[in-house]
Design a protein around this motif. Structure first.
Motif, short mmCIF file in Angstrom:
data_model
loop_
_atom_site.label_atom_id
_atom_site.label_comp_id
_atom_site.label_asym_id
_atom_site.label_seq_id
_atom_site.Cartn_x
_atom_site.Cartn_y
_atom_site.Cartn_z
N LEU A 187 0.83 -1.21 0.00
CA LEU A 187 0.00 0.00 0.00
C LEU A 187 0.86 1.26 0.00
CD1 LEU A 187 -2.85 1.22 0.15
CD2 LEU A 187 -2.68 1.09 2.65
N LYS A 188 1.94 1.22 0.74
CA LYS A 188 2.84 2.38 0.83
C LYS A 188 3.39 2.77 -0.53
CE LYS A 188 7.00 1.85 2.40
NZ LYS A 188 8.15 1.57 3.30
N ASN A 189 3.48 1.80 -1.43
CA ASN A 189 4.10 2.01 -2.74
C ASN A 189 3.09 2.26 -3.86
OD1 ASN A 189 6.85 1.71 -1.90
ND2 ASN A 189 6.47 -0.47 -1.67
N VAL A 190 1.83 2.54 -3.50
CA VAL A 190 0.83 2.89 -4.51
C VAL A 190 0.61 4.40 -4.46
CG1 VAL A 190 -1.52 2.56 -5.34
CG2 VAL A 190 -0.31 0.65 -4.29
N PRO A 191 1.16 5.14 -5.42
CA PRO A 191 0.98 6.60 -5.40
C PRO A 191 -0.38 6.99 -5.98
CG PRO A 191 2.33 5.99 -7.27
CD PRO A 191 2.02 4.70 -6.53
N THR B 216 -16.30 2.96 -4.88
CA THR B 216 -14.87 3.21 -4.63
C THR B 216 -14.17 1.92 -4.23
OG1 THR B 216 -15.37 5.48 -3.93
CG2 THR B 216 -13.22 4.59 -3.31
N LYS B 217 -14.82 1.12 -3.39
CA LYS B 217 -14.22 -0.16 -2.98
C LYS B 217 -14.15 -1.14 -4.15
CE LYS B 217 -16.87 -0.39 0.81
NZ LYS B 217 -17.45 -0.85 2.10
N GLU B 218 -15.15 -1.13 -5.01
CA GLU B 218 -15.11 -2.02 -6.18
C GLU B 218 -14.01 -1.59 -7.16
OE1 GLU B 218 -16.76 -4.93 -7.28
OE2 GLU B 218 -17.09 -4.97 -5.12
N ILE B 219 -13.86 -0.28 -7.35
CA ILE B 219 -12.77 0.22 -8.19
C ILE B 219 -11.43 -0.23 -7.63
CG2 ILE B 219 -11.54 2.34 -8.86
CD1 ILE B 219 -14.30 3.66 -9.20
N ALA B 220 -11.25 -0.06 -6.32
CA ALA B 220 -9.99 -0.47 -5.69
C ALA B 220 -9.75 -1.96 -5.85
CB ALA B 220 -10.01 -0.08 -4.21
N LYS B 221 -10.80 -2.75 -5.71
CA LYS B 221 -10.66 -4.20 -5.87
C LYS B 221 -10.17 -4.54 -7.27
CE LYS B 221 -14.19 -6.98 -6.54
NZ LYS B 221 -15.49 -7.66 -6.31
N GLU B 222 -10.73 -3.87 -8.27
CA GLU B 222 -10.31 -4.14 -9.65
C GLU B 222 -8.88 -3.68 -9.89
OE1 GLU B 222 -11.97 -5.88 -11.98
OE2 GLU B 222 -13.33 -6.29 -10.32
N ILE B 223 -8.47 -2.57 -9.27
CA ILE B 223 -7.09 -2.11 -9.39
C ILE B 223 -6.13 -3.15 -8.81
CG2 ILE B 223 -5.43 -0.39 -8.57
CD1 ILE B 223 -7.71 1.67 -8.64
N ALA C 258 -9.77 2.13 0.62
CA ALA C 258 -10.38 1.20 -0.34
C ALA C 258 -9.34 0.24 -0.89
CB ALA C 258 -11.05 1.98 -1.47
N LEU C 259 -8.16 0.76 -1.21
CA LEU C 259 -7.08 -0.11 -1.69
C LEU C 259 -6.66 -1.10 -0.62
CD1 LEU C 259 -4.94 2.59 -3.53
CD2 LEU C 259 -6.09 0.66 -4.64
N LEU C 260 -6.56 -0.63 0.62
CA LEU C 260 -6.20 -1.51 1.73
C LEU C 260 -7.22 -2.64 1.88
CD1 LEU C 260 -4.54 -2.22 4.27
CD2 LEU C 260 -6.00 -0.62 5.54
N THR C 261 -8.50 -2.28 1.84
CA THR C 261 -9.55 -3.29 1.96
C THR C 261 -9.42 -4.35 0.87
OG1 THR C 261 -11.05 -1.65 2.94
CG2 THR C 261 -12.04 -3.65 2.04
N ALA C 262 -9.10 -3.90 -0.34
CA ALA C 262 -8.93 -4.84 -1.45
C ALA C 262 -7.72 -5.72 -1.26
CB ALA C 262 -8.83 -4.06 -2.76
N MET C 263 -6.64 -5.15 -0.73
CA MET C 263 -5.41 -5.93 -0.51
C MET C 263 -5.55 -6.92 0.64
SD MET C 263 -2.51 -2.96 -0.95
CE MET C 263 -2.19 -2.16 -2.53
N PRO D 27 -11.13 -6.76 10.82
CA PRO D 27 -10.60 -5.53 11.44
C PRO D 27 -9.66 -4.72 10.54
CG PRO D 27 -9.44 -7.43 12.30
CD PRO D 27 -10.54 -7.98 11.42
N ALA D 28 -10.15 -4.33 9.37
CA ALA D 28 -9.34 -3.52 8.47
C ALA D 28 -9.00 -2.17 9.10
CB ALA D 28 -10.08 -3.32 7.15
N GLY D 29 -9.89 -1.64 9.92
CA GLY D 29 -9.63 -0.35 10.56
C GLY D 29 -8.41 -0.38 11.46
N ASP D 30 -8.18 -1.49 12.14
CA ASP D 30 -7.00 -1.60 13.00
C ASP D 30 -5.72 -1.65 12.17
OD1 ASP D 30 -8.55 -1.61 15.30
OD2 ASP D 30 -8.77 -3.80 15.29
N VAL D 31 -5.81 -2.28 11.01
CA VAL D 31 -4.65 -2.31 10.11
C VAL D 31 -4.39 -0.90 9.56
CG1 VAL D 31 -3.68 -3.35 8.02
CG2 VAL D 31 -5.17 -4.71 9.51
N TRP D 32 -5.46 -0.19 9.22
CA TRP D 32 -5.32 1.18 8.71
C TRP D 32 -4.68 2.11 9.75
CZ3 TRP D 32 -5.05 4.38 4.81
CH2 TRP D 32 -5.24 5.75 5.04
#
Length: 415
Positions: free
Chosen positions: A28-32, A302-309, A344-349, A379-384
């Motif tokens: 995630l850190k490397n997705v600009p 937004t979450k679906e877009i991130a999932k496809e990315i 959204a990207l995090l959730t997809a990853m 718990p995606a929020g804790d990861v975020w």
């Protein structure tokens, strides 16, 4: 429990379904994400006091709008300080900084963006670019599709000038620049001839590209739109036009998820586009009944877009945001939108994507549904929050206190 302790518990939950959260955070850190400069001043730019045109409208009068390059850069700095990771900055040509006197858009040069390059270098940012085909006396009727050859040539020269500026950005910053072309040309009512304006647009784009540029340094993209205010019945640069033009000329087709019919979703287009092109450019926004460019939320699309990315490979999608809201704190709008795109990207990853893909391939749709639904409360929020902490920015809503302090100490003193 501390943020780190909550992360360790979340890490164990995700490990049980085959997801390595440490690797996810590194990825995630490397997705600009390319953050658009025009949220900070309501798309005004630095050319004068002209009103917005081209079917674009920024509504609201929240205090503290940036009025100068210095103020806009300060606001961008503040927003970036509250967004984890390293990102990019997306500029429009109307944000040229004129130190030696004003020039019109067809005469813009790299020197008019020297201050932006200096700004980006100090902060390790890449720059992306957009020719500005709106809010100009010569854009009142049409630009690259104009029946007036003098007007059309003016805008062709503008596009060619922007190619040179984009190359300059890439050379100075050591990272390719995405140059995106969008025009507002169209008609309020049903046209009698749809083909002729598109033929002129095609010829104009051909002339711009014929100026030559280094494809290793500049990714040229073209962006469609369904309609705008005053152009409700016909837009010259339709999706079908640009998708075919991009394919034929080996450039990028840019998808803006506010630029389609209400029942269309960009999340469904990304995988198809990438079967025929190595990359696709993307503007994420939030349309509300029309292309209104609201602040990006962590909503379903937004979450679906991130999932496809993520499923397509983040390296294949040139990701930028595009919204402008003058009714709320502009810095907060940037931070909310950028952080939501990252969430959204995090959730997809954090999905066990290979396992889910296997369930679909084996047509085990019952288990697939179960897994996808159960993941929504993992718990995606804790990861975020841990991601924010290790990247030195406030977690949860704590960042908003910094925005409020900045508003009281700086923004409110501008008016």
């Amino acid at each position: 429990m501390t943020v780190e302790e909550r992360y360790e518990a979340a890490k164990e939950s995700y490990r049980n379904i085959g997801v390595d959260t440490d690797q996810v955070l590194e990825n995630l850190k490397n997705v600009p994400i390319s953050m658009h400069c025009w949220q900070g001043d309501d798309v005004a730019g630095f050319e004068g006091e002209g009103a917005l045109s081209g079917g674009i409208q920024a509504t609201g009068n929240y205090p503290g709008k940036a009025r100068t390059p210095k103020e806009l850069m300060e606001d961008i700095d503040k927003a970036m300080s509250l967004i984890p990771g390293k990102h990019r900055l997306n500029l429009h040509a109307s944000y040229a900084v004129f130190e030696d006197g004003f020039v019109d858009r067809d005469a813009l040069e790299p020197k008019h963006f020297k201050k932006w390059v200096e700004f980006a270098k100090k902060r390790g940012l890449g720059l992306d670019f957009n020719p500005t085909y709106f809010s100009h006396p010569k854009a009142e009727e049409a630009t690259l599709s104009s029946e007036n050859e003098e007007i059309r040539q003016f805008w062709i020269r503008h596009g060619q000038a922007c190619l040179r500026i984009s190359e300059y950005f890439a050379e100075e910053l050591g990272t390719p620049c995405t140059m995106n072309i969008w025009i507002p040309d169209g008609f309020k009512d049903i046209p009698s001839d749809r083909k002729a304006p598109r033929a002129r647009l095609k010829d104009s784009l051909d002339q711009i590209l014929a100026a030559g540029y280094d494809k290793e340094k500049v990714n040229v993209a073209v962006e469609s739109k369904v309609f705008g205010i005053g152009m409700e019945s016909y837009t010259v640069g339709s999706h079908e036009f640009y998708m075919n033009y991009a394919a034929k000329n080996d450039i990028l087709c840019l998808l803006d998820n506010g630029h389609y019919h209400p029942t269309e979703v960009v999340s469904d287009k990304i995988s198809s586009m990438l079967l025929f092109s190595d990359k696709v450019a993307l503007h994420v926004t939030r349309p509300v009944r029309w292309d209104s460019d609201h602040v990006v939320l962590l909503d379903d699309e937004t979450k679906e877009i991130a999932k496809e990315i993520v499923m397509s490979g983040t390296e294949h999608v040139l990701l930028a945001l595009d919204f402008f809201d003058a009714s709320i704190n502009r810095i907060s709008a940037w931070v909310v939108g950028m952080r939501n795109m990252q969430k959204a990207l995090l959730t997809a990853m954090l999905r066990p994507n290979e396992k889910l893909k296997g369930l679909q391939e084996n047509r085990e749709f019952t288990e697939l549904m179960v897994m996808q639904e159960e993941l929504k409360l993992y718990p995606a929020g804790d990861v975020w929050n841990y991601f924010c902490e290790i990247n030195g920015v406030p977690a949860k809503e704590d960042w908003f206190q910094e925005v409020k302090a900045y508003e009281n100490n700086i923004l409110l003193k501008r008016d």
